[in-house]
Design an enzyme around this catalytic site. Structure first.
Site, mmCIF file in Angstrom:
data_model
loop_
_atom_site.group_PDB
_atom_site.id
_atom_site.type_symbol
_atom_site.label_atom_id
_atom_site.label_comp_id
_atom_site.label_asym_id
_atom_site.label_seq_id
_atom_site.Cartn_x
_atom_site.Cartn_y
_atom_site.Cartn_z
ATOM 1 N N ASP A 355 -24.904 -20.821 -0.484
ATOM 2 C CA ASP A 355 -26.203 -21.235 -0.990
ATOM 3 C C ASP A 355 -26.949 -21.965 0.134
ATOM 4 O O ASP A 355 -26.342 -22.308 1.156
ATOM 5 C CB ASP A 355 -25.999 -22.146 -2.205
ATOM 6 C CG ASP A 355 -27.293 -22.637 -2.793
ATOM 7 O OD1 ASP A 355 -28.249 -21.855 -2.849
ATOM 8 O OD2 ASP A 355 -27.360 -23.814 -3.184
ATOM 9 N N THR A 357 -30.029 -24.551 -0.473
ATOM 10 C CA THR A 357 -30.467 -25.892 -0.849
ATOM 11 C C THR A 357 -29.296 -26.724 -1.345
ATOM 12 O O THR A 357 -28.610 -26.336 -2.285
ATOM 13 C CB THR A 357 -31.553 -25.808 -1.938
ATOM 14 O OG1 THR A 357 -32.584 -24.933 -1.492
ATOM 15 C CG2 THR A 357 -32.129 -27.177 -2.223
ATOM 16 N N PHE A 493 -48.435 -20.533 -5.372
ATOM 17 C CA PHE A 493 -47.712 -19.726 -4.391
ATOM 18 C C PHE A 493 -46.834 -18.713 -5.119
ATOM 19 O O PHE A 493 -46.199 -19.018 -6.117
ATOM 20 C CB PHE A 493 -46.833 -20.631 -3.516
ATOM 21 C CG PHE A 493 -46.053 -19.886 -2.468
ATOM 22 C CD1 PHE A 493 -46.539 -19.751 -1.183
ATOM 23 C CD2 PHE A 493 -44.823 -19.316 -2.773
ATOM 24 C CE1 PHE A 493 -45.825 -19.068 -0.220
ATOM 25 C CE2 PHE A 493 -44.101 -18.620 -1.819
ATOM 26 C CZ PHE A 493 -44.614 -18.500 -0.542
ATOM 27 N N LYS A 517 -53.616 -22.297 2.031
ATOM 28 C CA LYS A 517 -52.561 -22.447 3.038
ATOM 29 C C LYS A 517 -51.458 -21.449 2.712
ATOM 30 O O LYS A 517 -51.263 -21.068 1.547
ATOM 31 C CB LYS A 517 -51.996 -23.866 3.055
ATOM 32 C CG LYS A 517 -51.221 -24.249 1.807
ATOM 33 C CD LYS A 517 -50.710 -25.678 1.887
ATOM 34 C CE LYS A 517 -49.942 -26.037 0.619
ATOM 35 N NZ LYS A 517 -49.518 -27.443 0.584
ATOM 36 N N THR A 626 -30.044 -17.360 -1.579
ATOM 37 C CA THR A 626 -30.821 -18.500 -2.047
ATOM 38 C C THR A 626 -31.917 -18.041 -3.000
ATOM 39 O O THR A 626 -32.396 -16.900 -2.930
ATOM 40 C CB THR A 626 -31.457 -19.251 -0.859
ATOM 41 O OG1 THR A 626 -32.293 -20.293 -1.349
ATOM 42 C CG2 THR A 626 -32.293 -18.312 0.007
ATOM 43 N N ARG A 708 -34.903 -15.399 -2.909
ATOM 44 C CA ARG A 708 -35.337 -15.151 -4.282
ATOM 45 C C ARG A 708 -34.246 -14.457 -5.100
ATOM 46 O O ARG A 708 -34.486 -13.514 -5.843
ATOM 47 C CB ARG A 708 -36.622 -14.324 -4.308
ATOM 48 C CG ARG A 708 -37.860 -15.101 -3.885
ATOM 49 C CD ARG A 708 -38.152 -16.222 -4.845
ATOM 50 N NE ARG A 708 -39.364 -16.963 -4.501
ATOM 51 C CZ ARG A 708 -39.742 -18.086 -5.089
ATOM 52 N NH1 ARG A 708 -38.976 -18.620 -6.023
ATOM 53 N NH2 ARG A 708 -40.837 -18.711 -4.738
#
Length: 996
Positions: A355, A357, A493, A517, A626, A708
């Site tokens: 993983d 995070t 986003f 952005k 992830t 994702r």
């Protein structure tokens, strides 16, 4: 439809989860008064508790082939007197001991697992600050005046950040909570699916004029297992049970069997065939005289020691010892072995799936760089920016730096949060609480930690976000003035757009500005022409920074009104809604003014880079799976050195059809020694049409990054590697979304981190930091595999040598099915006479831990399985045949007048040979090994005085006995020692070159 709804209220300040049922008549159940009573947490159950799970699982699968035969033959010998050979306890006692030890070990594992789960499930609380959502819901109403709330999705996607959720505006605007009962409305929701990042639906209220239609998206949903982190929320349940996103993304655990156990099982089958073949040969040489089938069964019993019944006991005890050593290692404190059946798997791993995070990163962002095209600001020059901001607001002069900082302070989804001085009352929907709005009491919450880092940076340079709701936000200037901006539209986003935008109106001037952005790949075609963006993005990426391009565009009132009407119409579409909405937004995204480029660093876990480098040098291929965005995952892959600096990266373009997947796979095939980055959606398409081709290409990559990814996809990737490569896999993670992956892997490792203990409890091994995996694999994995391999082969040798002696004895005496050794001699041989020295092999090590860590390349040899193979097995078979033949023929040659002398000479030489063979096998001596050798020898010598039935005491005390035993022992062992010495001298193993 509108005839009934099931609604659920979740309160972050009381223990109750209150539900009400809406039909003809409805009763509001409200919050119970006894909110201070103790309530148990939601139950966690990692495994089914059953101390006999080993019977259909591990033990039965490994030894069913010969165990049933052993039961059959022994049972026949019990009930048919003609088949009886020796005492029955010599057969039943070892078997009973094996089963007892195995049952006890499995029971201990299950009991520990039961205690862990009970400890977690029995924790009591009197008040909850955060409460997990019990089902998938559409967010209707909240006690927060902003009409929004925050949820934490750590157990769903592994991210610890708070996600902003927005209530349906129609129900949020109702004057009172009770008005929910009087409206006539319904929710349309798409069918249940795995994707946790998308949702399409509509909310329709029919009793108003005109009817109200609102589009529902992922922002309006509350998934099960997430946490309500602010306020009280009311939702309508749309999915329950197996249809919820969290349940659809989990898988059932499996019983794990180590590769070494499977290999030993194959060798045991070979031994069984040898047993049958040897028995048939003996009957054939006997000439099939008389009741030959009875003799066949007798020979099967005589040679049954070929089957290593005691192997199970030795391996189980060895694995327990390895687990104890791992947990007592001071260099990896806090490590817990939760499954004691597969420690040697740590030494056979080829693929590591990790993983991101909380595993590789700390999920803590720091603003590092601001580039304006003509000038770049780093951490040591931020004070210059602060001076510019102070001057801009004090002199009312706008500058390029001022516009860039203002854009960063406005273009985000961050909300400032202030701690309450008083708790929320359960009696009122909206509780007025005293809040401290000072800077020290303010924290920021957002769906992405890098957004928080950006807002914290603008605060540090003088422009502070002090308040935000769904319609406005307030900024505080260095002089203390409050600037208000009305939020007209916000574009979140997405992984497809790779950018987010916001349209705001300045309260003081009325100017409408569109800020945006995003990633450079998405923004480069949107902003006006420039000659520096691409180069600087590359420079920052090489430094391991996450980059964002910031731009703006001024809008007239007419331009905005035209956009708003087209945008609202597109959002109400049922078919192709996303495409229509994107097309409308893209009409604004033209010729935007480039303001700046930002660089944010994600702090890595301690020693991640050297650990990943060590694993790569060990021949382990690392895949990062992830749930995060593609850009974030790619950046972390570079900064952690998962992808080396000189390696190319192929970013797999989004594909939706078979043709697109085919073209992209062909483009990928033309690249060599290139890391792969692919999204979960594209991965699904490739696996649907070109599973074998994709896995074959991906396995050739030095590193693979899948972004994702849902929990189910993570587990599916693990199974794909197992199926297509046949190699051993390891999965490591720290969140609930990693549990499926951890349980699917051959070896699962959990990290206790910010996301709780779910991964740790479900794993086979639990560690406290990612860096500990290096020592866990290089040292303990190596030792566990090497020791188990040596132990297994030595136990088989112990049975083969005595079976060889029996075969020689029967051959000399006209193939008679008469036992050579009976009674206690056979029991003692497998227990007190040889057990301790053989088991002491679990303390052996070929290289020191420091050397194994310094030269991780040594680990590559372990994955080839050379320590235990048919080649090494055949070598031990030949050794056993040679030694058994020497011992038996030597004893027959040197015996004098009585047969009892043959037994005394051969058995004593057998015990001494076994002790010497252990000494020859050991590579690094431990003081317990020496004790085991002399203890076993002492036990044998002492027992000679009590074994008058088998030994002539007068004979074994003579010099004749001693020299004959010594001569036979030397002949059986010395040639093997010479061969071993020559082999080590002329063809040394790789580890010996380092230790010499």
């Amino acid at each position: 439809m509108c005839s009934w709804l099931f609604l659920c209220k979740l309160c972050c300040t009381c223990t109750c989860s209150t539900a009400f049922y809406l039909k003809a008549r409805t009763v509001w159940l409200g919050c119970p008064e006894k909110c201070e009573e103790k309530y148990p947490k939601n139950a966690i159950k990692n495994q089914k508790y059953n101390i006999f799970t080993f019977i259909p699982g591990v033990l039965y699968e490994q030894f069913k082939f010969f165990l049933n035969l052993y039961f059959l033959v022994v049972s026949c010998s019990q009930f048919v007197p003609a088949l009886k050979i020796g005492y029955l306890y010599t057969y039943w006692a070892p078997l009973g001991f094996v089963l007892t030890v195995t049952v006890v070990r499995e029971a201990v594992d299950e009991f520990r697992r039961y205690k862990r789960d009970k400890e977690m499930n029995s924790q009591l609380y009197s008040k909850l600050t955060n409460q997990r959502i019990p089902s998938d819901m559409v967010f209707l109403r909240t006690s927060e005046k902003t009409g929004s709330c925050f949820i934490r999705t750590d157990q769903l996607d592994g991210e610890t950040d708070w996600k902003l959720k927005v209530a349906v505006s129609c129900t949020q605007r109702l004057p009172a909570l009770g008005d929910l009962f009087s409206i006539n409305a319904y929710v349309y929701a798409q069918k249940p699916q795995l994707d946790i990042h998308s949702f399409e639906g509509t909310f329709t209220r029919e009793d108003s004029d005109p009817a109200v239609h609102e589009s529902l998206s992922i922002e309006n949903t509350l998934w099960a297992s997430t946490v309500v982190a602010s306020g009280t929320v009311i939702g309508v349940v749309i999915y329950t049970g197996k249809e919820t996103r969290s349940v659809m993304n989990t898988s059932n655990p499996k019983n794990k069997v180590g590769l070494l156990d499977l290999e030993l099982n194959q060798l045991t089958k070979a031994l069984f065939l040898a047993l049958v073949a040897l028995s048939v040969v003996m009957v054939t040489l006997q000439g099939f005289v008389g009741p030959w089938y009875r003799n066949l069964f007798r020979f099967l019993l005589l040679f049954s020691y070929i089957i290593p019944i005691s192997l199970r006991v030795n391996l189980d005890m060895g694995k327990a010892a390895y687990g104890w050593m791992i947990m007592k290692d001071d260099n990896i404190p806090g490590t817990v072995v939760r499954t004691s059946t597969i420690p040697e798997e740590l030494g056979r791993l080829v693929y590591l799936l990790t993983d991101k995070t909380g595993t590789l990163t700390q999920n803590e962002m720091i603003f590092k760089r601001l580039h304006l095209g003509t000038v770049s600001y780093g951490t040591d020059t931020m004070d210059e920016i602060q001076s510019h901001i102070i001057n801009s607001y004090s002199q009312s002069v706008s500058s390029r730096i001022h516009e860039a900082v203002k854009a960063i302070a406005l273009c985000h989804n961050v909300t400032p949060v202030y701690e309450s001085r008083a708790g929320v009352s359960a009696e009122t929907e909206y509780a007025e609480v005293d809040q401290d709005f000072s800077d020290e009491n303010r924290t920021y919450q957002a769906s992405s930690p890098d957004e928080v880092a950006l807002v914290q940076w603008t605060e540090s340079v003088g422009l502070t976000l002090v308040n935000r709701d769904l319609t406005s936000m307030q900024l505080k200037t260095p002089g203390g003035h409050i600037l208000t901006y009305y939020i007209l539209q916000i574009f979140p986003f997405t992984s497809e757009s790779k950018r987010m935008g916001i349209i705001v109106r300045d309260e003081s001037s009325g100017e409408i500005t569109f800020y945006m952005k995003g990633a450079d790949v998405a923004m480069s075609t949107i902003v006006q022409y420039n000659d520096w963006l691409e180069e600087e993005c590359g420079n920052m990426a090489r430094e391991g920074l996450r980059t964002l391009v910031v731009a703006k565009k001024s809008l007239t009132e007419e331009q905005y009104q035209d956009f708003e009407s087209r945008y609202n119409q597109a959002k109400l579409s049922i078919h192709d809604r996303n495409l229509k909405v994107a097309a409308v937004v893209e009409s604004l995204e033209r010729e935007m003014e480039l303001l700046c480029l930002t660089g944010v660093e994600d702090q890595l876990q301690a020693d991640v880079r050297p650990t990943l480098e060590m694993l790569r040098n060990a021949g382990i291929k690392i895949w990062m799976l992830t749930g995060d965005k593609l850009e974030t995952a790619t950046c972390i892959a570079k900064s952690s050195h998962l992808v080396s600096r000189n390696q190319d990266i192929h970013i797999f373009r989004p594909v939706a059809t078979r043709g697109e997947a085919h073209l992209e796979l062909n483009a990928f095939r033309r690249k060599h020694d290139c890391a792969l980055v692919i999204s979960g959606d594209s991965l699904e398409v490739c696996l649907k049409y070109y599973e074998h081709e994709f896995v074959e290409l991906a396995c050739q990559c030095p590193a693979v990054v899948c972004c994702r990814c849902s929990p189910t996809q993570k587990a599916h990737i693990v199974k794909l590697l197992q199926h297509h490569t046949g190699k051993r896999t390891c999965a490591i993670g720290d969140g609930g979304n990693d549990v499926s992956m951890i349980q699917a892997a051959d070896c699962g490792i959990g990290i206790e981190g910010k996301e709780g203990k779910q991964a740790s409890l479900a794993a086979d091994f639990s560690i406290t930091q990612f860096k500990h995996i290096g020592r866990l694999l290089m040292v303990h994995g190596r030792n566990s595999y090497k020791r188990s391999a040596a132990l297994g082969q030595f136990v088989m040798h112990r049975g083969l040598i005595i079976s060889t002696m029996q075969a020689v004895f029967s051959s000399v005496f006209y193939f008679a099915s008469v036992p050579l050794y009976q009674g206690f001699l056979m029991v003692g041989y497998a227990t007190i006479y040889t057990m301790f020295p053989v088991f002491s092999l679990v303390l052996d090590q070929d290289v020191k831990p420091e050397m194994a860590l310094l030269y991780p390349e040594l680990y590559k040899d372990l994955t080839k399985g050379r320590s235990l193979s048919f080649k090494t097995f055949l070598i031990w078979v030949l050794i056993s045949i040679y030694q058994g033949g020497i011992l038996m023929y030597g004893a027959l040659l040197l015996f004098e007048s009585e047969f009892v002398h043959v037994v005394a000479i051969s058995f004593t030489a057998l015990i001494l040979t076994e002790l010497l063979m252990v000494a020859l096998t050991i590579r690094t001596w431990h003081w317990l090994m020496v004790v085991a050798e002399f203890l076993s020898l002492g036990c044998y010598v002492a027992s000679l005085a009590f074994l008058n039935e088998y030994f002539d005491v007068a004979f074994i005390t003579t010099v004749t006995f001693l020299w004959k035993v010594s001569a036979i022992t030397v002949v059986s062992c010395l040639p093997l020692y010479i061969l071993k010495y020559l082999k080590r001298k002329f063809s040394p193993p790789s580890y010996s070159k380092l230790t010499s």
